[in-house]
Design an enzyme around this catalytic site. Structure first.
Site, PDB file in Angstrom:
ATOM      1  N   CYS A 129       0.179   3.768   2.779  1.00  0.00           N
ATOM      2  CA  CYS A 129       0.645   3.181   4.053  1.00  0.00           C
ATOM      3  C   CYS A 129       2.138   3.457   4.221  1.00  0.00           C
ATOM      4  CB  CYS A 129       0.418   1.673   4.075  1.00  0.00           C
ATOM      5  SG  CYS A 129      -1.293   1.151   3.907  1.00  0.00           S
TER       6      CYS A 129
ATOM      7  N   CYS B 152       0.839  -1.205   0.000  1.00  0.00           N
ATOM      8  CA  CYS B 152       0.000   0.000   0.000  1.00  0.00           C
ATOM      9  C   CYS B 152       0.872   1.253   0.000  1.00  0.00           C
ATOM     10  CB  CYS B 152      -0.902  -0.066   1.239  1.00  0.00           C
ATOM     11  SG  CYS B 152      -1.667   1.477   1.728  1.00  0.00           S
TER      12      CYS B 152
END
Length: 145
Positions: free
Chosen positions: A42, A39
């Site tokens: 993230c 991600c």
């Protein structure tokens, strides 16, 4: 969707197979960051979460809860060779994941709890605006009585 059990009883398992729950953290502000190695947002959030953990020290517990699934779990050791994470990584139980992702499935999702174990903010994604919201929520949580 209603939680399947009280939020304070929802738990995660750390890399040493220790189960911890929100109720165990009473007295500390807590940030639970739901993330995965694949991600992009993230990965952008991690250095900022490191800085919050450093800034607040023992007053704040940051936990990175990996939700990438079994195949992503295997990639974490390699990921940590290129990405510094200064806070514990753990894995949420299904009840906690189901509660957090009941309305939206995007990651990261970052949840902030005050010192009484009450959820005071839930942020989805990571960008400069969300970073400001995160900073404000963490400051409020740390300064809660």
């Amino acid at each position: 969707m209603a939680p399947t059990k009280p939020l304070a009883e929802m738990s995660w398992t750390d890399s040493n197979d220790r189960v911890q729950k929100i109720a165990d953290m009473k007295g500390k502000a807590v940030v639970l960051d739901f993330w995965a190695t694949y991600c992009g947002p993230c990965r952008k959030a991690i250095p900022h979460l490191n800085s919050l953990a450093a800034k607040y020290g023992d007053n704040l517990l940051v936990v990175g809860l990996n939700v990438g699934g079994p195949e992503d779990r295997l990639k974490i050791p390699q990921f940590l060779t290129t990405t510094k994470i200064d806070y514990p990584i753990a894995f949420p139980e299904d009840a906690l994941s189901n509660f957090i992702f009941a309305e939206r499935s995007e990651i990261p999702q970052t949840v902030i709890f005050n010192r009484n174990g009450e959820m005071i903010a839930k942020l989805i994604g990571f960008n400069p605006d969300i970073q400001k919201q995160l900073d404000a929520a963490v400051e409020k949580a740390v300064n809660s009585e």
